[in-house]
Design a protein around this motif. Structure first.
Motif, PDB file in Angstrom:
ATOM      1  N   SER A  98       4.223  11.266  -7.507  1.00  0.00           N
ATOM      2  CA  SER A  98       4.971  10.069  -7.114  1.00  0.00           C
ATOM      3  C   SER A  98       5.583  10.220  -5.721  1.00  0.00           C
ATOM      4  O   SER A  98       5.879   9.219  -5.073  1.00  0.00           O
ATOM      5  CB  SER A  98       6.050   9.741  -8.139  1.00  0.00           C
ATOM      6  N   ASN A  99       5.786  11.437  -5.254  1.00  0.00           N
ATOM      7  CA  ASN A  99       6.265  11.626  -3.883  1.00  0.00           C
ATOM      8  C   ASN A  99       5.143  11.452  -2.860  1.00  0.00           C
ATOM      9  O   ASN A  99       5.407  11.122  -1.717  1.00  0.00           O
ATOM     10  CB  ASN A  99       6.900  13.006  -3.717  1.00  0.00           C
ATOM     11  N   TRP A 100       3.912  11.716  -3.259  1.00  0.00           N
ATOM     12  CA  TRP A 100       2.790  11.541  -2.341  1.00  0.00           C
ATOM     13  C   TRP A 100       2.463  10.071  -2.109  1.00  0.00           C
ATOM     14  O   TRP A 100       2.114   9.682  -1.014  1.00  0.00           O
ATOM     15  CB  TRP A 100       1.546  12.222  -2.872  1.00  0.00           C
ATOM     16  N   ILE A 101       2.540   9.290  -3.170  1.00  0.00           N
ATOM     17  CA  ILE A 101       2.227   7.876  -3.053  1.00  0.00           C
ATOM     18  C   ILE A 101       3.525   7.076  -3.107  1.00  0.00           C
ATOM     19  O   ILE A 101       4.537   7.561  -3.608  1.00  0.00           O
ATOM     20  CB  ILE A 101       1.253   7.404  -4.163  1.00  0.00           C
ATOM     21  N   TYR A 102       3.482   5.866  -2.613  1.00  0.00           N
ATOM     22  CA  TYR A 102       4.680   5.041  -2.618  1.00  0.00           C
ATOM     23  C   TYR A 102       4.870   4.437  -3.994  1.00  0.00           C
ATOM     24  O   TYR A 102       4.024   3.709  -4.498  1.00  0.00           O
ATOM     25  CB  TYR A 102       4.571   3.933  -1.579  1.00  0.00           C
ATOM     26  N   VAL A 103       5.987   4.761  -4.611  1.00  0.00           N
ATOM     27  CA  VAL A 103       6.342   4.208  -5.906  1.00  0.00           C
ATOM     28  C   VAL A 103       7.710   3.549  -5.747  1.00  0.00           C
ATOM     29  O   VAL A 103       8.648   4.174  -5.257  1.00  0.00           O
ATOM     30  CB  VAL A 103       6.388   5.300  -6.993  1.00  0.00           C
ATOM     31  N   LYS A 104       7.800   2.295  -6.153  1.00  0.00           N
ATOM     32  CA  LYS A 104       9.080   1.602  -6.066  1.00  0.00           C
ATOM     33  C   LYS A 104      10.104   2.290  -6.958  1.00  0.00           C
ATOM     34  O   LYS A 104       9.758   2.967  -7.923  1.00  0.00           O
ATOM     35  CB  LYS A 104       8.935   0.154  -6.518  1.00  0.00           C
ATOM     36  N   ASN A 105      11.343   2.084  -6.642  1.00  0.00           N
ATOM     37  CA  ASN A 105      12.398   2.632  -7.497  1.00  0.00           C
ATOM     38  C   ASN A 105      12.444   1.829  -8.789  1.00  0.00           C
ATOM     39  O   ASN A 105      12.757   0.648  -8.796  1.00  0.00           O
ATOM     40  CB  ASN A 105      13.744   2.568  -6.790  1.00  0.00           C
ATOM     41  N   ASN A 106      12.097   2.470  -9.855  1.00  0.00           N
ATOM     42  CA  ASN A 106      12.168   1.857 -11.178  1.00  0.00           C
ATOM     43  C   ASN A 106      12.874   2.821 -12.115  1.00  0.00           C
ATOM     44  O   ASN A 106      13.299   3.902 -11.710  1.00  0.00           O
ATOM     45  CB  ASN A 106      10.778   1.467 -11.681  1.00  0.00           C
ATOM     46  N   ASP A 107      12.996   2.426 -13.356  1.00  0.00           N
ATOM     47  CA  ASP A 107      13.752   3.241 -14.306  1.00  0.00           C
ATOM     48  C   ASP A 107      13.084   4.578 -14.585  1.00  0.00           C
ATOM     49  O   ASP A 107      13.760   5.598 -14.731  1.00  0.00           O
ATOM     50  CB  ASP A 107      13.951   2.469 -15.608  1.00  0.00           C
ATOM     51  N   LEU A 108      11.763   4.586 -14.675  1.00  0.00           N
ATOM     52  CA  LEU A 108      11.061   5.845 -14.913  1.00  0.00           C
ATOM     53  C   LEU A 108      11.233   6.786 -13.719  1.00  0.00           C
ATOM     54  O   LEU A 108      11.465   7.984 -13.894  1.00  0.00           O
ATOM     55  CB  LEU A 108       9.582   5.591 -15.202  1.00  0.00           C
ATOM     56  N   ASN A 109      11.145   6.237 -12.519  1.00  0.00           N
ATOM     57  CA  ASN A 109      11.321   7.047 -11.323  1.00  0.00           C
ATOM     58  C   ASN A 109      12.746   7.590 -11.239  1.00  0.00           C
ATOM     59  O   ASN A 109      12.970   8.728 -10.812  1.00  0.00           O
ATOM     60  CB  ASN A 109      10.985   6.221 -10.087  1.00  0.00           C
TER      61      ASN A 109
END
Length: 186
Positions: free
Chosen positions: A122-133
């Motif tokens: 998830s640090n390599w790709i852009y992941v929005k801030n969500n609850d799992l993150n």
């Protein structure tokens, strides 16, 4: 019997991971309003309610979760041996306690390995801030922060998660080497 062993082992491992998640989230995050935390709580709630019917004096659900976790880890090895060999070895109680803590150690290492791997991806790709993150950041940071305080980042690169995953991989092989008769069962 092989199918029954496979089903029992996977069911108990999933339950152990769910209760490990629940106990770890309680100590590391203590945010029950997160959607992912609500999911883990709702999955484990029927089992906790059933156990709480036998012990109505215990009001703390996390203490019951810890007891269920220890109970599942304690019963996993003897039942798997019984399913595979159709007879139970005569070991003493201390041996089963030792196997219980090895089971918890292996399960926690398995959980940390996959959380770190998902964190790295998830640090390599852009992941929005969500609850799992959010949960992922809190749980992995509870492990990474004490180590990062001692080892600063070099060239704006954080290699600590890679080192932790490599160490966990190494510890798995150490477990295979020192406990070959029951490492794969637990």
């Amino acid at each position: 019997m092989l199918v029954l062993t496979f089903l029992f082992k996977n069911l108990v491992e999933i339950l152990i991971l769910i209760f490990l998640f629940r106990v770890w989230m309680y100590w590391a995050i203590n945010d029950i309003y997160n959607v992912f935390a609500q999911f883990i709580i709702s999955i484990s709630k029927p089992i906790i309610k059933y156990i709480q019917s036998f012990f109505p004096n215990i009001k703390n659900n996390e203490l019951i979760s810890l007891f269920i976790l220890l109970f599942l880890a304690f019963l996993k090895y003897p039942i798997l041996v019984l399913l595979q060999m159709e007879s139970l070895f005569n070991h003493n109680f201390i041996f089963y306690i030792f196997v219980t803590f090895l089971t918890l150690f292996k399960s926690f290492g398995y959980l940390v390995f996959w959380l770190m791997t998902i964190h790295l991806i998830s640090n390599w790709i852009y992941v929005k801030n969500n609850d799992l993150n959010y949960i992922l950041q809190k749980l992995t940071n509870s492990i990474l922060e004490p180590i990062q305080n001692r080892f600063p980042m070099t060239y704006d690169t954080n290699i600590i998660p890679y080192i932790i995953n490599s160490t966990l991989y190494f510890l798995n092989f150490v477990g295979i080497h020192f406990f070959p008769q029951f490492w794969f069962l637990i």
